[in-house]
Design a protein around this motif. Structure first.
Motif, PDB file in Angstrom:
ATOM      1  N   ILE A  96       0.834  -1.196   0.000  1.00 55.57           N
ATOM      2  CA  ILE A  96       0.000   0.000   0.000  1.00 55.57           C
ATOM      3  C   ILE A  96       0.872   1.251   0.000  1.00 55.57           C
ATOM      4  N   ASP A  97       1.900   1.271   0.846  1.00 55.40           N
ATOM      5  CA  ASP A  97       2.790   2.437   0.918  1.00 55.40           C
ATOM      6  C   ASP A  97       3.449   2.721  -0.432  1.00 55.40           C
ATOM      7  N   ASN A  98       4.005   1.694  -1.053  1.00 57.87           N
ATOM      8  CA  ASN A  98       4.715   1.896  -2.314  1.00 57.87           C
ATOM      9  C   ASN A  98       3.774   2.236  -3.464  1.00 57.87           C
ATOM     10  N   LYS A  99       2.562   1.704  -3.411  1.00 54.23           N
ATOM     11  CA  LYS A  99       1.589   2.068  -4.446  1.00 54.23           C
ATOM     12  C   LYS A  99       1.288   3.558  -4.353  1.00 54.23           C
ATOM     13  N   MET A 100       1.089   4.042  -3.141  1.00 49.83           N
ATOM     14  CA  MET A 100       0.775   5.461  -2.946  1.00 49.83           C
ATOM     15  C   MET A 100       1.995   6.346  -3.197  1.00 49.83           C
ATOM     16  N   LYS A 101       3.161   5.920  -2.723  1.00 44.30           N
ATOM     17  CA  LYS A 101       4.367   6.739  -2.802  1.00 44.30           C
ATOM     18  C   LYS A 101       4.959   6.768  -4.212  1.00 44.30           C
ATOM     19  N   TYR A 102       5.046   5.611  -4.859  1.00 45.33           N
ATOM     20  CA  TYR A 102       5.743   5.517  -6.143  1.00 45.33           C
ATOM     21  C   TYR A 102       4.823   5.268  -7.336  1.00 45.33           C
ATOM     22  N   GLY A 103       3.586   4.909  -7.085  1.00 46.25           N
ATOM     23  CA  GLY A 103       2.685   4.582  -8.189  1.00 46.25           C
ATOM     24  C   GLY A 103       3.036   3.256  -8.826  1.00 46.25           C
ATOM     25  N   SER A 104       3.557   2.314  -8.031  1.00 46.18           N
ATOM     26  CA  SER A 104       3.932   0.996  -8.538  1.00 46.18           C
ATOM     27  C   SER A 104       2.935  -0.042  -8.041  1.00 46.18           C
ATOM     28  N   TYR A 105       2.385  -0.805  -8.987  1.00 42.80           N
ATOM     29  CA  TYR A 105       1.398  -1.817  -8.611  1.00 42.80           C
ATOM     30  C   TYR A 105       1.215  -2.843  -9.719  1.00 42.80           C
TER      31      TYR A 105
ATOM     32  N   ILE B 107       5.242   0.520 -12.906  1.00 40.49           N
ATOM     33  CA  ILE B 107       6.393   0.874 -12.078  1.00 40.49           C
ATOM     34  C   ILE B 107       6.555   2.387 -12.137  1.00 40.49           C
ATOM     35  N   CYS B 108       6.511   3.017 -10.974  1.00 41.03           N
ATOM     36  CA  CYS B 108       6.642   4.475 -10.872  1.00 41.03           C
ATOM     37  C   CYS B 108       5.710   5.195 -11.856  1.00 41.03           C
ATOM     38  N   GLY B 109       4.496   4.686 -11.942  1.00 40.89           N
ATOM     39  CA  GLY B 109       3.487   5.322 -12.782  1.00 40.89           C
ATOM     40  C   GLY B 109       3.559   4.990 -14.258  1.00 40.89           C
TER      41      GLY B 109
END
Length: 118
Positions: free
Chosen positions: A9-18, A62-64
């Motif tokens: 969840i943190d990395n999805k919000m912070k980096y736009g990676s999912y 990855i990163c949007g």
């Protein structure tokens, strides 16, 4: 005790990676590929690997930026034949290297979707 959020969840919000593939579509895709492998007695395995990579990249951001797999199954088949010949010649020892060689090939054929290909 403090609640700690998942790094997913943190990395999805912070980096736009999912990764956005859903279970149902992944299951149907996997069943199709397994059936293809059975029907072709495994001869379509390099093509199946390419289709798996395409699906992974199609659903990975990855990163949007969405990934795109540009690997050609015909090229992989050429590598595959060479790798198997070397595995037979080295009595299986080269099989330890093939996983790395395949990952190198996948990485060389993975780009961001918005990149212009030359």
């Amino acid at each position: 005790m403090e609640y700690k959020r998942s790094t997913i969840i943190d990395n999805k919000m912070k980096y736009g990676s999912y990764y956005d593939q859903h279970f149902k579509s992944a299951l149907i895709h996997q069943i199709k590929l397994v059936l293809l492998g059975v029907v072709t007695l495994g001869f379509a395995y390099p093509w199946i690997l390419c289709k798996e990579q395409e699906a992974k990249c199609e659903h990975t951001v990855i990163c949007g930026q969405r990934l795109k797999f540009i690997g050609d199954p015909k090229e992989l088949i050429g590598h595959w034949i060479v790798w198997w010949l070397v595995i037979v010649i080295t009595f299986g020892i080269y099989g330890l290297v093939v996983k790395i060689k395949f990952q190198q090939w996948v990485a060389a054929n993975t780009v961001f979707e918005n990149i212009e290909l030359k």
